[in-house]
Design an enzyme around this catalytic site. Structure first.
Site, short mmCIF file in Angstrom:
data_model
loop_
_atom_site.label_atom_id
_atom_site.label_comp_id
_atom_site.label_asym_id
_atom_site.label_seq_id
_atom_site.Cartn_x
_atom_site.Cartn_y
_atom_site.Cartn_z
N HIS A 246 4.95 0.39 -0.35
CA HIS A 246 5.67 -0.58 0.47
C HIS A 246 4.70 -1.68 0.88
CE1 HIS A 246 3.70 1.96 3.40
NE2 HIS A 246 3.86 1.00 4.30
N GLU B 64 0.53 -5.12 11.51
CA GLU B 64 1.28 -4.87 10.27
C GLU B 64 2.78 -5.07 10.45
OE1 GLU B 64 0.13 -0.84 9.15
OE2 GLU B 64 2.08 -0.12 9.79
N HIS C 51 0.84 -1.19 0.00
CA HIS C 51 0.00 0.00 0.00
C HIS C 51 0.88 1.24 0.00
CE1 HIS C 51 -0.26 0.78 4.66
NE2 HIS C 51 0.93 0.36 4.31
N CYS D 250 5.89 6.10 4.75
CA CYS D 250 4.78 5.28 4.26
C CYS D 250 3.99 5.94 3.13
CB CYS D 250 3.84 4.91 5.41
SG CYS D 250 4.62 3.78 6.58
N HIS E 167 -1.25 -10.42 -1.54
CA HIS E 167 -0.43 -10.07 -2.69
C HIS E 167 -1.11 -9.06 -3.60
CE1 HIS E 167 2.00 -13.37 -1.21
NE2 HIS E 167 2.99 -12.83 -1.89
N HIS F 95 3.52 -5.05 3.80
CA HIS F 95 3.55 -5.61 5.15
C HIS F 95 3.17 -7.09 5.09
CE1 HIS F 95 3.89 -1.71 7.12
NE2 HIS F 95 2.93 -1.27 6.34
#
Length: 150
Positions: A29, A136, A16, A25, A75, A31
């Site tokens: 990137h 996360e 996201h 962020c 994914h 998680h």
């Protein structure tokens, strides 16, 4: 009969970006999310029922969470559809990437609210969603509790 809480845990990988955010962020990137789904109810007391003694079959809870959350978000890259990230989302999608456009900033806090609404719609009427925990990182998570949202 006593109320019992049942928890099933899931994991999925999701990318996201937080548009407008003032830290790292804001970049795309990902998680390794861990989701804990806790429901509450009374164990089935009918000894003729194949689910006798269960609040809900863990397999049934798994089907709900997998179809509504895990299989959708795993994914995938999630973007707020109301930001300029839609251009990047279109580019990624055109190149065959799994992209989700949501109507919220894809923070853990907002995702857990979305997940709660999706899961609640599919629970049997005698089962209540008690809480969700979306982790996360090893040290960062958001929690949703029904009692806080009544």
């Amino acid at each position: 009969m006593s109320n019992i809480r049942i928890t099933k845990q899931f994991s999925f990988e999701t990318g996201h970006a937080l548009y407008g955010y003032d830290g790292k962020c804001r970049n795309v990137h990902g998680h390794s999310y861990k989701l804990s789904v806790t429901v509450i109810g009374t164990p089935i007391s009918d000894n003729n029922n194949v689910k006798f003694g269960m609040v809900i079959d863990f397999g049934d809870l798994k089907k709900i969470a997998k179809s509504e959350i895990v299989d959708v978000f795993d994914h995938a890259t999630v973007f707020n559809k109301n930001t300029p990230h839609v251009e990047l989302a279109k580019e990624l999608s055109d190149r065959g990437h799994n992209v989700l456009l949501v109507d919220y900033q894809p923070t853990s806090e907002m995702m857990v609210i979305d997940f709660a609404e999706k899961i609640k719609k599919h629970l049997p009427e005698n089962i209540t969603l008690f809480s969700l925990k979306l982790q996360e990182t090893d040290t960062s998570f958001a929690e949703w509790y029904a009692a806080d949202n009544a």
